[in-house]
Scaffold this motif. Sequence first.
Motif, PDB file in Angstrom:
ATOM      1  N   ARG A  94       0.839  -1.212   0.000  1.00 62.47           N
ATOM      2  CA  ARG A  94       0.000   0.000   0.000  1.00 62.47           C
ATOM      3  C   ARG A  94       0.867   1.253   0.000  1.00 62.47           C
ATOM      4  O   ARG A  94       0.460   2.299  -0.521  1.00 62.47           O
ATOM      5  CB  ARG A  94      -0.946   0.010   1.204  1.00 62.47           C
ATOM      6  N   GLU A  95       2.073   1.187   0.615  1.00 57.43           N
ATOM      7  CA  GLU A  95       2.979   2.337   0.648  1.00 57.43           C
ATOM      8  C   GLU A  95       3.742   2.477  -0.663  1.00 57.43           C
ATOM      9  O   GLU A  95       4.005   3.574  -1.132  1.00 57.43           O
ATOM     10  CB  GLU A  95       3.996   2.197   1.796  1.00 57.43           C
ATOM     11  N   PHE A  96       4.078   1.345  -1.261  1.00 60.28           N
ATOM     12  CA  PHE A  96       4.973   1.333  -2.424  1.00 60.28           C
ATOM     13  C   PHE A  96       4.286   1.692  -3.735  1.00 60.28           C
ATOM     14  O   PHE A  96       4.762   2.532  -4.496  1.00 60.28           O
ATOM     15  CB  PHE A  96       5.607  -0.066  -2.554  1.00 60.28           C
ATOM     16  N   LEU A  97       3.150   1.038  -4.021  1.00 60.70           N
ATOM     17  CA  LEU A  97       2.646   1.092  -5.394  1.00 60.70           C
ATOM     18  C   LEU A  97       2.247   2.492  -5.857  1.00 60.70           C
ATOM     19  O   LEU A  97       2.567   2.877  -6.981  1.00 60.70           O
ATOM     20  CB  LEU A  97       1.490   0.121  -5.607  1.00 60.70           C
ATOM     21  N   PRO A  98       1.560   3.307  -5.049  1.00 58.62           N
ATOM     22  CA  PRO A  98       1.160   4.627  -5.552  1.00 58.62           C
ATOM     23  C   PRO A  98       2.340   5.503  -5.984  1.00 58.62           C
ATOM     24  O   PRO A  98       2.173   6.386  -6.837  1.00 58.62           O
ATOM     25  CB  PRO A  98       0.413   5.248  -4.361  1.00 58.62           C
ATOM     26  N   GLY A  99       3.519   5.264  -5.450  1.00 57.91           N
ATOM     27  CA  GLY A  99       4.690   6.044  -5.843  1.00 57.91           C
ATOM     28  C   GLY A  99       5.530   5.405  -6.928  1.00 57.91           C
ATOM     29  O   GLY A  99       6.531   5.978  -7.367  1.00 57.91           O
ATOM     30  N   ALA A 100       5.139   4.207  -7.376  1.00 58.36           N
ATOM     31  CA  ALA A 100       5.896   3.499  -8.409  1.00 58.36           C
ATOM     32  C   ALA A 100       5.641   4.129  -9.774  1.00 58.36           C
ATOM     33  O   ALA A 100       4.612   4.783  -9.989  1.00 58.36           O
ATOM     34  CB  ALA A 100       5.489   2.027  -8.420  1.00 58.36           C
ATOM     35  N   PRO A 101       6.561   3.943 -10.731  1.00 59.24           N
ATOM     36  CA  PRO A 101       6.334   4.487 -12.074  1.00 59.24           C
ATOM     37  C   PRO A 101       5.068   3.908 -12.699  1.00 59.24           C
ATOM     38  O   PRO A 101       4.688   2.764 -12.408  1.00 59.24           O
ATOM     39  CB  PRO A 101       7.581   4.063 -12.856  1.00 59.24           C
ATOM     40  N   LEU A 131      10.234  -2.571  -3.307  1.00 64.22           N
ATOM     41  CA  LEU A 131       9.290  -3.408  -2.556  1.00 64.22           C
ATOM     42  C   LEU A 131       9.933  -4.746  -2.191  1.00 64.22           C
ATOM     43  O   LEU A 131       9.883  -5.178  -1.044  1.00 64.22           O
ATOM     44  CB  LEU A 131       8.010  -3.648  -3.361  1.00 64.22           C
ATOM     45  N   LEU A 132      10.532  -5.408  -3.184  1.00 69.08           N
ATOM     46  CA  LEU A 132      11.086  -6.741  -2.949  1.00 69.08           C
ATOM     47  C   LEU A 132      12.189  -6.703  -1.892  1.00 69.08           C
ATOM     48  O   LEU A 132      12.298  -7.624  -1.063  1.00 69.08           O
ATOM     49  CB  LEU A 132      11.616  -7.326  -4.260  1.00 69.08           C
ATOM     50  N   GLU A 133      12.976  -5.639  -1.884  1.00 63.03           N
ATOM     51  CA  GLU A 133      14.077  -5.541  -0.925  1.00 63.03           C
ATOM     52  C   GLU A 133      13.593  -5.232   0.492  1.00 63.03           C
ATOM     53  O   GLU A 133      14.327  -5.447   1.453  1.00 63.03           O
ATOM     54  CB  GLU A 133      15.077  -4.485  -1.399  1.00 63.03           C
ATOM     55  N   SER A 134      12.363  -4.744   0.607  1.00 60.59           N
ATOM     56  CA  SER A 134      11.832  -4.394   1.932  1.00 60.59           C
ATOM     57  C   SER A 134      11.127  -5.562   2.602  1.00 60.59           C
ATOM     58  O   SER A 134      10.688  -5.439   3.748  1.00 60.59           O
ATOM     59  CB  SER A 134      10.852  -3.220   1.800  1.00 60.59           C
ATOM     60  N   LEU A 135      11.016  -6.689   1.902  1.00 62.37           N
ATOM     61  CA  LEU A 135      10.232  -7.825   2.405  1.00 62.37           C
ATOM     62  C   LEU A 135      11.087  -9.091   2.467  1.00 62.37           C
ATOM     63  O   LEU A 135      12.115  -9.187   1.800  1.00 62.37           O
ATOM     64  CB  LEU A 135       9.033  -8.067   1.477  1.00 62.37           C
ATOM     65  N   TYR A 194      -7.111  -4.193  -7.159  1.00 65.49           N
ATOM     66  CA  TYR A 194      -6.631  -3.673  -8.442  1.00 65.49           C
ATOM     67  C   TYR A 194      -6.309  -2.177  -8.322  1.00 65.49           C
ATOM     68  O   TYR A 194      -7.178  -1.390  -7.922  1.00 65.49           O
ATOM     69  CB  TYR A 194      -7.691  -3.833  -9.530  1.00 65.49           C
ATOM     70  N   PRO A 195      -5.095  -1.775  -8.692  1.00 66.98           N
ATOM     71  CA  PRO A 195      -4.797  -0.337  -8.650  1.00 66.98           C
ATOM     72  C   PRO A 195      -5.581   0.428  -9.718  1.00 66.98           C
ATOM     73  O   PRO A 195      -5.730  -0.043 -10.841  1.00 66.98           O
ATOM     74  CB  PRO A 195      -3.291  -0.265  -8.925  1.00 66.98           C
ATOM     75  N   ILE A 196      -6.092   1.596  -9.339  1.00 72.94           N
ATOM     76  CA  ILE A 196      -6.795   2.452 -10.307  1.00 72.94           C
ATOM     77  C   ILE A 196      -6.300   3.890 -10.185  1.00 72.94           C
ATOM     78  O   ILE A 196      -7.081   4.835 -10.261  1.00 72.94           O
ATOM     79  CB  ILE A 196      -8.334   2.359 -10.166  1.00 72.94           C
TER      80      ILE A 196
END
Length: 464
Positions: A234-241, A289-293, A358-360
């Motif tokens: 939830r923190e990562f995706l909205p700021g992703a390209p 994201l992957l590196e944070s998990l 689903y992201p919108i």
Amino acid sequence: MSTATTPARAARQELTGFGGRLIGPEDAEYEEARKVYNAMIDKRPALIAQCTSPDDVAAAIGFARRNDLIVAIRGGGHNGAGLGTVDDGVVIDLSELKSVEVDPQARTVRVGGGCTWGDVDRATGEHGLATPSGIISTTGVGGLTLGGGIGHLTRKCGLAIDNLLEAELVLANGERVRASADENEDLYWAIRGGGGNFGVVTSFVFRLHEVGQVVGGPTFWPVELGAEVLSAYREFLPGAPRELNGFFAFHTVPPGPPFPEEIHLRDVCGIVWCYVGSEEDAARAMAPLLESLPEPLLHGVAPMPHAALQGAFDGLYPPGDQWYWRADFVKEIPDEAVAIHAKFGAELPSMKSTMHLYPIDGAAHDFGSTDTAWSYRDAMWGAVFAGVDPDAGNIDAIRRWSIDYFEALHPYSAGGAYVNMMMDEGQERVRASYRDNYDRLARIKATYDPDNFFRVNQNIQPAA
């Protein structure tokens, strides 16, 4: 019509110029023709009119009107609530309207109203082009588009309706019209999210984007990490390209290839990725994201044609399963909602049941809430809670899980839902899903369908 004459027989006598097939309960092909994707829906139409042209559609509408028969419109037949069929009425079946014409120079595609997204993806993919098209390629173009159209390309290219340039419809009075930015503009506004309320769409024209190979596939973690993974997501995706789309899911790993045997039938949480660009850029975009998990059970991401990613779920979810859906739009996912997700995600009632977020955002946020009928441009995700099982004996369990999951999270929702993922939930829910756009839609409905002839849908009632 006399009681001795069935609607199908009457239609065959009356509609002498009909180009398609007119099928009734007395016909050998009826049982197969009446099936829809969701086996929980078991309706018996009086007549199935398999149309091959807009003229056939107009003829079927005219027959239904003259005989006071209720009408349902069937494209791909995927609608969860079974709104592509009806008891004792007429199903206008568009499955024979299958043409796909790609114009690679203009970057457009003209699509028949009975096409599935697989038909479109294969044709456009030959030119390295695509338009937003859901996540399962057997879905009908018409239903997905008219309800909005969320999918793998949403963050990069917007919703399906954001790429709809024009449509041809047959109205309730049998008239054929075109809707676009410069012709019947009010109708064009309404069909971009307003569902099948305004007419039968016999063809669509979409804008195409350069989408050759994508980098796609799932990353899975143990379901016990659901809260940790969802919190990071939830923190990562909205700021992703924007090139990076990824929907969060709770899932059971299917017992077969391409999944490693050691994780077969394991309950997992994860993200299904779609990156429009190179493998290197995709890895760079996913890395934070992957590196944070913790190390995932599977990072099954690879370059593939867009059409291959679109078809990846087709084998897992063939027609004939029992489905029960609930859905909501979501603006934010507070810690309390994360905990609820983690609880229900660990209680999947069957191997095929799932929850998707689903992201919108991204390109879908380039439009305002009143630019199209699809109102929730301020939402960040569309959540769907889907109970799925091939066994009819498990209907109660999958329905209960879907409803309980939805009701536990609804207080954290934006209020309404993506109409393509709603069951028959009543008029108040439909209003909530269109918000301030409902009254304008009701006025347009009064113009194009004043008698509410097209009412087997998430219904917008004509303004008085």
